[in-house]
Write a protein that holds these residues in place. Structure first.
Motif, short mmCIF file in Angstrom:
data_model
loop_
_atom_site.label_atom_id
_atom_site.label_comp_id
_atom_site.label_asym_id
_atom_site.label_seq_id
_atom_site.Cartn_x
_atom_site.Cartn_y
_atom_site.Cartn_z
N GLN A 35 0.84 -1.20 0.00
CA GLN A 35 0.00 0.00 0.00
C GLN A 35 0.87 1.24 0.00
O GLN A 35 1.47 1.60 1.02
CB GLN A 35 -0.94 -0.01 1.22
N TYR A 36 0.96 1.88 -1.17
CA TYR A 36 1.80 3.07 -1.32
C TYR A 36 1.11 4.29 -0.73
O TYR A 36 0.02 4.66 -1.15
CB TYR A 36 2.09 3.30 -2.79
N ASN A 37 1.74 4.90 0.26
CA ASN A 37 1.24 6.11 0.88
C ASN A 37 2.42 6.81 1.56
O ASN A 37 3.57 6.37 1.42
CB ASN A 37 0.12 5.78 1.89
N GLN A 38 2.15 7.87 2.29
CA GLN A 38 3.25 8.62 2.91
C GLN A 38 4.00 7.78 3.93
O GLN A 38 5.24 7.88 4.06
CB GLN A 38 2.72 9.90 3.57
N TRP B 45 4.47 4.58 3.78
CA TRP B 45 5.32 3.68 3.00
C TRP B 45 6.58 4.41 2.54
O TRP B 45 7.69 3.88 2.64
CB TRP B 45 4.53 3.16 1.81
N ILE B 46 6.42 5.64 2.05
CA ILE B 46 7.57 6.43 1.62
C ILE B 46 8.53 6.65 2.79
O ILE B 46 9.75 6.47 2.66
CB ILE B 46 7.09 7.79 1.06
N ASP B 47 7.99 7.01 3.94
CA ASP B 47 8.83 7.25 5.12
C ASP B 47 9.57 6.00 5.54
O ASP B 47 10.73 6.06 5.98
CB ASP B 47 7.97 7.75 6.28
N ASN B 48 8.94 4.84 5.39
CA ASN B 48 9.53 3.59 5.85
C ASN B 48 10.60 3.05 4.91
O ASN B 48 11.57 2.42 5.37
CB ASN B 48 8.45 2.52 6.02
N TYR B 49 10.48 3.29 3.59
CA TYR B 49 11.28 2.51 2.65
C TYR B 49 12.15 3.32 1.67
O TYR B 49 13.10 2.77 1.12
CB TYR B 49 10.37 1.59 1.84
N ILE B 50 11.83 4.58 1.42
CA ILE B 50 12.60 5.33 0.43
C ILE B 50 13.86 5.92 1.07
O ILE B 50 13.83 6.43 2.20
CB ILE B 50 11.74 6.46 -0.19
N ASN B 51 14.98 5.85 0.34
CA ASN B 51 16.24 6.43 0.80
C ASN B 51 16.03 7.90 1.16
O ASN B 51 15.42 8.65 0.41
CB ASN B 51 17.27 6.29 -0.32
N VAL B 52 16.56 8.31 2.30
CA VAL B 52 16.31 9.67 2.79
C VAL B 52 16.83 10.72 1.83
O VAL B 52 16.19 11.78 1.63
CB VAL B 52 16.91 9.85 4.19
N ALA B 53 17.96 10.47 1.16
CA ALA B 53 18.49 11.45 0.20
C ALA B 53 17.56 11.61 -0.99
O ALA B 53 17.35 12.71 -1.49
CB ALA B 53 19.88 11.02 -0.27
N VAL C 14 22.11 5.33 -8.55
CA VAL C 14 20.92 6.06 -8.12
C VAL C 14 20.43 5.49 -6.79
O VAL C 14 20.05 4.31 -6.72
CB VAL C 14 19.79 5.93 -9.16
N PRO C 15 20.43 6.28 -5.73
CA PRO C 15 19.85 5.79 -4.47
C PRO C 15 18.34 5.77 -4.56
O PRO C 15 17.71 6.73 -5.01
CB PRO C 15 20.33 6.83 -3.44
N VAL C 16 17.73 4.67 -4.16
CA VAL C 16 16.27 4.55 -4.23
C VAL C 16 15.68 4.14 -2.88
O VAL C 16 14.84 4.84 -2.32
CB VAL C 16 15.83 3.54 -5.32
N PHE C 17 16.12 3.00 -2.36
CA PHE C 17 15.51 2.44 -1.16
C PHE C 17 16.52 2.36 0.00
O PHE C 17 17.73 2.42 -0.21
CB PHE C 17 14.98 1.03 -1.44
N ASN C 18 15.97 2.17 1.20
CA ASN C 18 16.82 1.94 2.37
C ASN C 18 16.98 0.44 2.62
O ASN C 18 16.41 -0.41 1.92
CB ASN C 18 16.27 2.66 3.60
N GLN C 19 17.76 0.12 3.65
CA GLN C 19 18.05 -1.28 3.93
C GLN C 19 16.80 -2.05 4.37
O GLN C 19 16.68 -3.25 4.08
CB GLN C 19 19.12 -1.39 5.03
N PHE C 20 15.88 -1.38 5.01
CA PHE C 20 14.64 -2.02 5.46
C PHE C 20 13.86 -2.57 4.27
O PHE C 20 13.38 -3.72 4.30
CB PHE C 20 13.81 -1.02 6.26
N PHE C 21 13.75 -1.77 3.21
CA PHE C 21 13.08 -2.26 2.00
C PHE C 21 13.81 -3.46 1.43
O PHE C 21 13.18 -4.47 1.06
CB PHE C 21 13.00 -1.15 0.94
#
Length: 218
Positions: free
Chosen positions: A10-13, A15-23, A48-55
């Motif tokens: 479920q893509y929402n804010q 989800w973005i906060d949890n999984y997208i690379n902060v940069a 290209v940075p996209v995701f964090n380690q959690f994702f």
């Protein structure tokens, strides 16, 4: 797949906060696109940075739980990979949102595709698995795309990496980072063999919905 947490699809804010690379969430493209250079020459190949380690950890866990019978090598006749399309694991919609909102805009900036927006493109997205005993490499080939994202999900394997035949460029992105490169012409590449562990990647072949050229009516 029933084993995936519904919130992961479920893509929402949140989800973005949890999984997208902060940069990627906060910085402009010129500060996060890292172009590969060879002897001082730019190559049009980008980290290209996209995701964090959690994702990445979540995706690898999902991939490891996919039954062997669901992986296929029949989708690409000339250069088959052991893969499964994201639609078949319930992740196509959420991944397309990431492409639309983060990844394709970065590619538009990288290649100065002025006058286009994310909605002008579509993609084929699939999860790849390499193992020493099944498929450990992929021979050099061109992609069926305008540009391609090769997203790395893990690093606990030996060997591997992408080899671009032109100028002998070898790249090995960290988990959560993608290699962005042109697809069909001039960027023939292959996956170098792994010798231990398992390697997982998400590939996106991105193409324009309409041709870029204009018809001369004069």
């Amino acid at each position: 797949m029933n084993s995936i947490n519904p919130e992961f699809c479920q893509y929402n804010q949140k989800w973005i906060d949890n999984y997208i690379n902060v940069a990627t969430k906060t910085a402009p493209s010129d500060l996060i696109l890292d172009e590969v250079e060879k002897m001082g020459v730019r190559t049009n190949i980008f980290f290209v940075p996209v995701f964090n380690q959690f994702f990445c950890d979540t995706m690898v866990s999902i991939a490891k739980n996919i039954p062997n019978k669901r992986w296929t090598k029949s989708r690409h006749a000339s250069y088959p990979t052991t893969d499964i399309i994201l639609k078949d694991v319930g992740l196509e919609d959420v991944y397309n949102e990431v492409l639309k909102n983060f990844m394709i805009p970065l590619a538009i900036d990288a290649y100065e595709l002025d006058g286009t927006v994310s909605d002008d493109y579509f993609s084929e997205n699939f999860l790849i698995r390499y193992t020493p005993d099944t498929q450990n490499h992929l021979i050099t080939h061109n992609d069926s795309s305008l540009f391609t994202f090769n997203l790395s999900l893990n690093s606990d394997f030996d060997g591997g990496g992408l080899l671009y035949k032109k100028n002998n460029i070898h790249v090995q992105p960290n988990p959560g980072y993608a290699i962005l490169a042109p697809g069909m012409v001039g960027y023939k590449h292959g996956a170098k063999p792994i010798t231990a562990g398992e390697r997982y990647m998400i590939i996106s072949f991105v193409m324009p919905k309409k041709p870029f050229f204009r018809v001369n009516t004069l």
